[in-house]
Structure formats: C-alpha cells, structure tokens
Write a protein that holds these residues in place. Structure first.
Motif, mmCIF file in Angstrom:
data_model
loop_
_atom_site.group_PDB
_atom_site.id
_atom_site.type_symbol
_atom_site.label_atom_id
_atom_site.label_comp_id
_atom_site.label_asym_id
_atom_site.label_seq_id
_atom_site.Cartn_x
_atom_site.Cartn_y
_atom_site.Cartn_z
ATOM 1 N N GLY A 1 38.344 36.799 39.350
ATOM 2 C CA GLY A 1 38.232 38.087 38.672
ATOM 3 C C GLY A 1 38.186 39.267 39.614
ATOM 4 N N TRP A 2 37.517 39.123 40.771
ATOM 5 C CA TRP A 2 37.407 40.267 41.683
ATOM 6 C C TRP A 2 38.753 40.600 42.304
ATOM 7 N N LEU B 1 35.398 41.000 32.924
ATOM 8 C CA LEU B 1 35.792 40.746 34.306
ATOM 9 C C LEU B 1 34.608 40.469 35.219
ATOM 10 N N SER B 2 33.398 40.793 34.784
ATOM 11 C CA SER B 2 32.248 40.630 35.668
ATOM 12 C C SER B 2 31.564 39.284 35.500
ATOM 13 N N SER C 1 34.663 44.187 39.731
ATOM 14 C CA SER C 1 34.870 44.882 38.456
ATOM 15 C C SER C 1 34.158 46.228 38.440
ATOM 16 N N CYS D 1 40.715 42.446 39.634
ATOM 17 C CA CYS D 1 40.272 43.845 39.560
ATOM 18 C C CYS D 1 40.975 44.700 40.608
ATOM 19 N N LEU E 1 35.252 45.838 31.799
ATOM 20 C CA LEU E 1 34.196 45.641 32.792
ATOM 21 C C LEU E 1 33.403 44.360 32.532
#
Length: 749
Positions: A301-302, A165-166, A123, A305, A162
């Motif tokens: 999530g990564w 998603l992190s 993210s 992204c 951000l």
C-alpha cells in the motif's frame, strides 16, 4: 440580489475553510485510532477463519514460533470464535493445532499501528500532499471557481482512500470513519464531472448546466443513503453511478479538448491526464484489483500511495509550467507549505502521545482534544505560515525567487556583453524571466534624441536613468502575477542597473573604438589604393619613357651611326678626320647601348614579349656578369607566366631586381639560387643567397627604422598586389626572400 450573493459567498467560504481541516484531522484520528487499537500480528485465511495464512515478519507471532498453517483452537481458554479483542502489551496463551499436534504458545498483543507503519505513513504523506497542494491553490485564488472544485477534489480523494490504504490486514473501522470514507468516495465522480462542465470551457447554457447538476446531486443523495444504510442495491448503484459520471466527464473533456481547447489548455490537459493515468494505472492494476478479488499478491500500500501522488503533482506541474492562474511563486511557496505541513504533523503527534499516556482513553475526551488542537492550529496557522515563509525567503533563497542566482547570472551576462543588443537581451529577456516580471524595456537614444514620455512605460514600477554619454532608460513593470515590486526587488534591480550602466559605458567605448578603427582602416585602404595607383602610374610612365627613348633618341643614334659608317667608307679622307669619325661612331654606339640599358631598366622588353621567366633569366644572367656571382636558375615555363596580370609580373620582376641589387651590395655571396613556380594560379618565387645574412625586423616599421628601405619597398609592392612577402635570414646563414601570390588575391585598382 447583492445581499444574496454576499451570503452565498460567505457560506461557500466558510464551508471551504472547514474542509481545509478535513484531511489533517482525518490523518490525526487515523494515527490515534491505530495507536490505541490492539491486535495480533498474524494473518488469517479469510475473515471468520481460524487458520493462520502468514505471520508478520519479525513480529511477536514470528518470535513466538507461530507459522503458516497453524489452526487456532482457543485463546486464554476461550474458543477462538468467542474470544474478544486483546489488550495492548498483554500476553495471551494460544492453543494451536499443528500437523495433528496441539501446542500452547504465549503471544503478546501489539498496536494496530505496528502492523501498518509503512502503509499508514505512505498513505498519510499521500493525503497531506493532496491537502497541501489543494489548500495552497485555494489560498492563492480563493474565489476562482475551478480552483474551488480542484480543492474539493484534492480534499475528498485522500479522505476516500486514506483509511483503506493505511491497512494491510482486514479490519473494520468505527462506523463514523467508514461513513466519512464512503461519502468522500462517492463525491469524487460528481465533483470531477462538475469540473469538466465548466473548465477548460463552459459547456452548454447556464440553465442546462444547473439542471444537470441538480440531477447529479439529487441522485447522489439517494444512492448515498442506500449505500450507507446497507441496502442490497446500494453498492451496485454506487458502482454504476460512479462509472457513468466518470465516462461523461471524460467525454466532456475530450469534446472540449478536440473542438474548443486552446494550445495552452490542451498542453495542460495532456500533462495532467498523463500524470493521472501514470498514477492510477499501477494503483488499479497492482493494488486495487488484486485486493478486490481477495488475492494476497498485490503491491504494498505505501508504494501504491507513492504512485498515486503523481496525480496532484501532475496538476501542479501543468499549473506551473503553463502559468495557470499566474502562480509563479509556486516552488517557493510549496517548500513553505511542506515545512508547515511537517510542523503541523509533529504538533499533532506529540500532544496525542502525551494525552494518550496521562489521561483516560475516553472517546469524548479524545474528540475534545482533537477539536482543541485543530482550533489552535487554525488560529495560529497564519502566524506559522508567515514565519515559515520568512525563514525560507531569508535562509534558503532570500525571496520567492533565487536572488543570489539572479544577481550572479545577470552580472556574468552583463560582464560578457560588449554591444547594446547584448545588454538589451539581458535586461529585457533574462531579467524578466528570472525575476518573474511582466515586462521590461531598455530605451537607448542618441545625443540629439532625448527621452520622451510616449516612449516610457506609464505603468512602470521601476525606472533607472543611465549616466552615459547618450540617453538611456531602463523601465520595469510589476511581477507577472500582478504583485507590485517589493523593496528587495528594487534593491536587486538597482544593483543590476548599476552593473548594466558599467556594461553600457563599456559598450559605448567599444563602439567609439570600433568607429576609430574603421576610420583608420578606411584611411589605410585609401592610402593603399593611392599607392597602387602611384606604382601603376610610375610603371606606366616608365613604359612610356622607354618607348619614347626607343622611338626617338635611340633611332636617331642608329641613323647617325649608319651615316658615320658611310662617311668612313669614302676615299680620300685624311687620317685625322677618319680617326675622329671612328671615335664619334664608337661614342654613338656606346650612347645607344646605354640608352637601351636604360629602356630595359625602365621596362624590360622581354617581360612583355616573352614572359616573367624569360625576363628573370635575362636579368639574372646580366646581373651575374656584372656582379661576378654565380646564379642558379629554376624557372617555370613562359607559357604559364604569360597569363599573369601585367601588374603582377612587373612587381615580381622589380622585387627580383631589388633583391639582386641588395645581394651585390651587402651579401658578399658566392651563389644565388632563383626559383619560380606557378601551379593552379599560385605563384611562388624564392631568391636565396649564401652570404653573410642579417637579423631582419618583424614589421614594416622595423624595416624602415633600420634603413632597410629596399626590403620595405619589396614588401609594399607585394602587399599592393595582394601577395605575401617574407624574408628569412640569420648572421652567417645567408638570406631567403620569398614571394607568394594567388590569383584570387589581386587588388583591382
């Protein structure tokens, strides 16, 4: 009025500059927060539950033996629902129930960052890519309205996504960070709608656009207040408001695309929208929707992204490919800002780690550190950027375009150029494309036409006068984005011009040689035509002489022979007189035969009467009797050869005459074979002997140099009728003379 505009521009510029620090500050705060926040590396069924759904693979809980399905009863003798947050690195005693059995499990707490290292890194990279592209566009075209709106989008989008998603676990950020995220999220739709109102075309009148913007942002203030303060209607209002604005934006965009878009703007919109849909589809379908419904099966999530960064990359690509705003240095500059972003990122992490270790973890102190680092980076940003730019220019490319590749490519192209037009294409098309030049002109005149001012480019930044036999000038304007040529550009252009000068001199020399060759070729054609005319005239003269001899002297001799014969029949002649008359008659007959042979040599009567085959047959039989050499004949039917042009038949016949004459003089042969074939307008004649042979030269000049004048004459005759002549021979292996003629090769004189 001017003062008001100036104040407005100053305020706008100041706000945009402040926004430049939003994303890197948010990334730094997020890293610091997750670094300093303790947690347990296990997952619960839902917030408030004490049942463990899963554990972090390879983490402390996994190592301690905690498994899915365990129920947490207490931690450190405190019931789970009353237990406060853990301390980083501290070991806690968990009392868990597993299938009716109570177990005590020691478990060490970890940093929140350890749970989210992949999603946090992904993210953060995504956010910095948005920030970098938006920041560069803003710096490049600071006062362009569309660029300002795009910059705002590229700052608030990462600010909005951000933090969510992190994290890969349910977590509540501090209130301040949540407020920033919510404000950024709700601003995306109105800014995007504002962008579609003005670009690619302005929709409606200025007053109408202003009224719509007042309504949009006025409603925005009310809805934002309701959402942030937790009103019951706030979240629903945000969803409705965002959906409505995005729908209107896409309607405006479709309208502009369909009815007012230029071909370039349409292509640009297609590319940008394609990349936006490519980025948003997997993010929405496989990450956002599953998490919204509480599903535990969703795209990491990564990875989400990585898909999402396709949106700014798509805009960047469309900007570069369709030359939007004249950004031709984008690739080089992007590399610079990637290096710069990595440096700033490292500058943030190292001080954060140092200060976290040696100073108290006080929120005020941390904010002071963050603010100080931000100010320091902002103060040194231009210095860092210029040095990073210089490093990339010198160590990677040598400039904002690939200088070595330009010199190598253009040098190779000029080395292969042998004409003026090829050199013109290289200098006026390839060079401007590779060096990002707006225009380039190569003027080549002649000795009588000097270079005049109206032919030059008044705005040229570079001009080179070629040192050639004819006047030539190469002129170049500035870069396609309006920048003037640098000193390095002039050095590169001078190098290319010097190589082009050599190529142009070579091209002019080749033109001179081609001119001389054309003159020689024309002279040879004239000579060949003259030779054909000479041979034709000679054959015509021979034919006339043969007719004259046949019609006058031979006929007179025939008459004399008859008269002498009548005299010999008279009675009473003396013996001496009779003998004299007999001798006279014999001489008349001999003279008549010799004249007939001369007529046959001048123009064989059978050649015109019967055809080439019969004429060759007669020639061979007569020659065989005289030379005492056996002849074998294989000739085609005269019905075929009668269709041949007279010029062809007489020259073929003359070649046969010359070949038989050479055999009788030099070959010492015992057998001669003559073949003549005619198929599909292709005539082939071979004359082969079994004589002593010789080593024939390869060229016509070699034939004459070795006194083979007869062979040279044969070759000239066949060449003049458009045929092919060849001789094959070796010592003691005999000789073969071959003639090939095709009907479409005859030269009509």
């Amino acid at each position: 009025m001017k003062t008001g505009k100036l104040v407005s521009r100053v305020i706008t510029g100041f706000c945009l500059i402040l926004l430049l620090f939003l994303v890197p500050v948010l990334v730094g705060v997020n890293f610091l927060y997750q670094w300093s926040t303790p947690t347990l590396d296990l997952f619960l069924d839902h917030p408030g539950s004490s049942t463990i759904s899963s554990v972090f693979a390879g983490g402390e809980a996994d190592k301690a033996g905690i498994i899915a399905g365990d129920v947490i009863l207490s931690i450190d003798d405190v019931t789970f629902n009353r237990w406060s947050s853990p301390q980083i690195g501290h070991t806690h005693i968990f009392l868990v129930e597993r299938r009716g059995t109570t177990l005590e499990v020691p478990l060490k707490s970890v940093r929140l960052l350890q749970m989210n290292v992949f999603v946090l890194t992904g993210s953060s990279i995504m956010a910095l890519i948005f920030w970098m592209i938006g920041g560069y566009l803003l710096i490049r075209k600071f006062w362009n309205e569309e660029i300002q709106l795009v910059f705002l989008l590229f700052q608030i989008i990462p600010a909005a996504i951000l933090l969510p998603l992190s994290l890969q676990i349910e977590w509540n950020y501090p209130v301040g960070m949540q407020i920033v995220t919510k404000i950024a999220a709700i601003l995306i739709a109105p800014i995007f709608l504002n962008l579609t109102l003005s670009h690619p075309i302005r929709l409606g009148k200025k007053a109408q656009r202003l009224s719509l913007r007042i309504a949009i942002f006025g409603t925005l203030l009310i809805i934002t207040w309701g959402w942030i303060t937790g009103r019951s209607w706030g979240q629903k209002a945000v969803i409705t408001y965002t959906t409505l604005l995005f729908s209107l934006a896409f309607v405006f965009l479709a309208y502009s695309y369909q009815y007012h878009g230029s071909p370039d703007s349409r292509r640009r919109v297609r590319v940008a929208l394609f990349c936006l849909l490519t980025a948003a589809t997997p993010f929405i379908l496989f990450y956002l929707i599953p998490r919204s419904f509480g599903s535990h099966i969703y795209l990491p999530g990564w990875i989400a992204c990585l898909f999402f960064v396709l949106a700014p990359i798509g805009y960047l690509f469309s900007t570069l490919y369709f030359n939007l705003y004249g950004i031709d240095r984008l690739i080089n500059r992007t590399l610079v800002y990637i290096l710069l972003s990595m440096g700033i990122f490292a500058i943030y992490l190292i001080p954060y780690g140092f200060f976290y270790r040696f100073i108290p973890s006080n929120l005020f102190t941390q904010l002071v550190i963050i603010f100080s680092l931000t100010i320091w980076i902002g103060w040194t940003f231009d210095w860092l950027r210029s040095h990073a730019q210089r490093f990339v220019d010198r160590m990677v490319y040598g400039g904002w375009y690939d200088f070595p590749n330009v010199v190598e490519t253009i040098s190779n192209a000029l080395a292969r150029s042998t004409t003026r037009n090829q050199i013109r294409i290289v200098l006026t098309i390839q060079v401007p494309r590779m060096m990002r030049l707006s225009d380039s002109i190569l003027w080549i005149g002649n000795k009588e036409e000097p270079f005049t001012s109206h032919q030059s480019m008044e705005t040229s930044s570079f001009r080179y006068l070629f040192k050639t036999d004819i006047p030539a000038i190469w002129t170049v304007t500035s870069h396609s984005d309006g920048d003037d040529l640098s000193a390095i550009d002039h050095r590169i252009l001078n190098t290319l011009a010097q190589q082009a000068e050599i190529a142009l001199n070579n091209a002019l020399a080749i033109e001179a040689l081609e001119y001389q060759l054309n003159e020689i070729r024309t002279s040879r054609e004239i000579l060949s035509h003259t030779q054909r005319q000479l041979l034709r005239s000679r054959e015509e003269e021979r034919s006339r002489l043969a007719r004259d001899l046949h019609d006058s002297p031979i006929q007179a001799l025939v008459g004399m022979n008859i008269q002498v014969g009548l005299l010999l029949r008279q009675e009473g002649l003396e013996e001496a007189t009779r003998q004299s008359l007999s001798d006279m008659r014999a001489e008349i007959r001999q003279l008549s035969d010799e004249l007939r042979q001369i007529c046959a040599d001048l123009r064989p009567p059978m050649l015109d009467a019967l055809g080439l085959s019969s004429a060759l047959h007669s020639l061979a039989i007569e020659w065989s009797k005289q030379a005492g050499i056996k002849v074998k004949l294989d000739l085609c039917d005269d019905s075929k050869t009668r269709q041949l042009p007279g010029e062809v038949t007489v020259n073929i016949y003359r070649v046969a005459q010359e070949a038989l004459s050479n055999i009788s003089k030099h070959a010492r042969a015992k057998l001669v074979i003559i073949n003549l074939s005619l198929d599909d307008a292709r005539l082939v004649m071979t004359i082969e002997d079994d004589g002593v042979g010789f080593e024939p030269p390869d060229t016509l000049q070699g034939l004459t140099a070795h006194s083979h004048f007869g062979l040279a004459g044969m070759r000239e005759r066949i060449n003049l009728i458009g045929g092919e002549w060849a001789v094959e021979s070796l010592p003691q292996k005999g000789t073969i003379v071959r003639v090939v003629w095709e009907g479409n090769r005859i030269h009509n004189g």
